[in-house]
Scaffold this active site. Structure first.
Site, PDB file in Angstrom:
ATOM      1  N   CYS A  10    -119.038 -97.331  11.126  1.00  0.00           N
ATOM      2  CA  CYS A  10    -119.087 -98.939  11.564  1.00  0.00           C
ATOM      3  C   CYS A  10    -119.527 -98.977  13.179  1.00  0.00           C
ATOM      4  O   CYS A  10    -119.764 -97.767  13.834  1.00  0.00           O
ATOM      5  CB  CYS A  10    -117.597 -99.614  11.635  1.00  0.00           C
ATOM      6  SG  CYS A  10    -116.472 -99.226  12.713  1.00  0.00           S
ATOM      7  N   CYS A  13    -117.156 -97.580  15.434  1.00  0.00           N
ATOM      8  CA  CYS A  13    -117.226 -96.071  15.581  1.00  0.00           C
ATOM      9  C   CYS A  13    -118.242 -95.058  16.058  1.00  0.00           C
ATOM     10  O   CYS A  13    -118.284 -94.010  16.781  1.00  0.00           O
ATOM     11  CB  CYS A  13    -117.292 -95.669  14.156  1.00  0.00           C
ATOM     12  SG  CYS A  13    -115.682 -96.314  13.241  1.00  0.00           S
TER      13      CYS A  13
END
Length: 76
Positions: A10, A13
């Site tokens: 994501c 991340c």
């Protein structure tokens, strides 16, 4: 030193990985930065929310993007 970035890929991340890599470069530390996307591995650390950062097997943060200052403290 081994630093693992836990997360599925994501935006948070990816941002965490960027911050960790930048901190490692600025600190001049010899570290292997690895992205871990396998949920079983992530859960084995007890991390339920990503992103997470693990330094040499020790979970430093989970569920939010770390600050550059915190990452530098962890790797110093």
């Amino acid at each position: 030193m081994k630093i693992e970035i836990l997360g599925s890929g994501c935006a948070k991340c990816k941002k965490t990985k960027e911050i960790v890599e930048q901190a490692v470069n600025e600190a001049g530390v010899d570290a292997e930065v690895v992205k871990v996307e396998d949920m079983d591995t992530i859960l084995s650390y007890g991390v339920m929310l990503t992103p997470g950062v693990v330094v040499d097997g020790d979970v430093k943060i989970a569920g939010k993007v770390p600050s550059m200052d915190n990452v530098k403290k962890w790797i110093a």
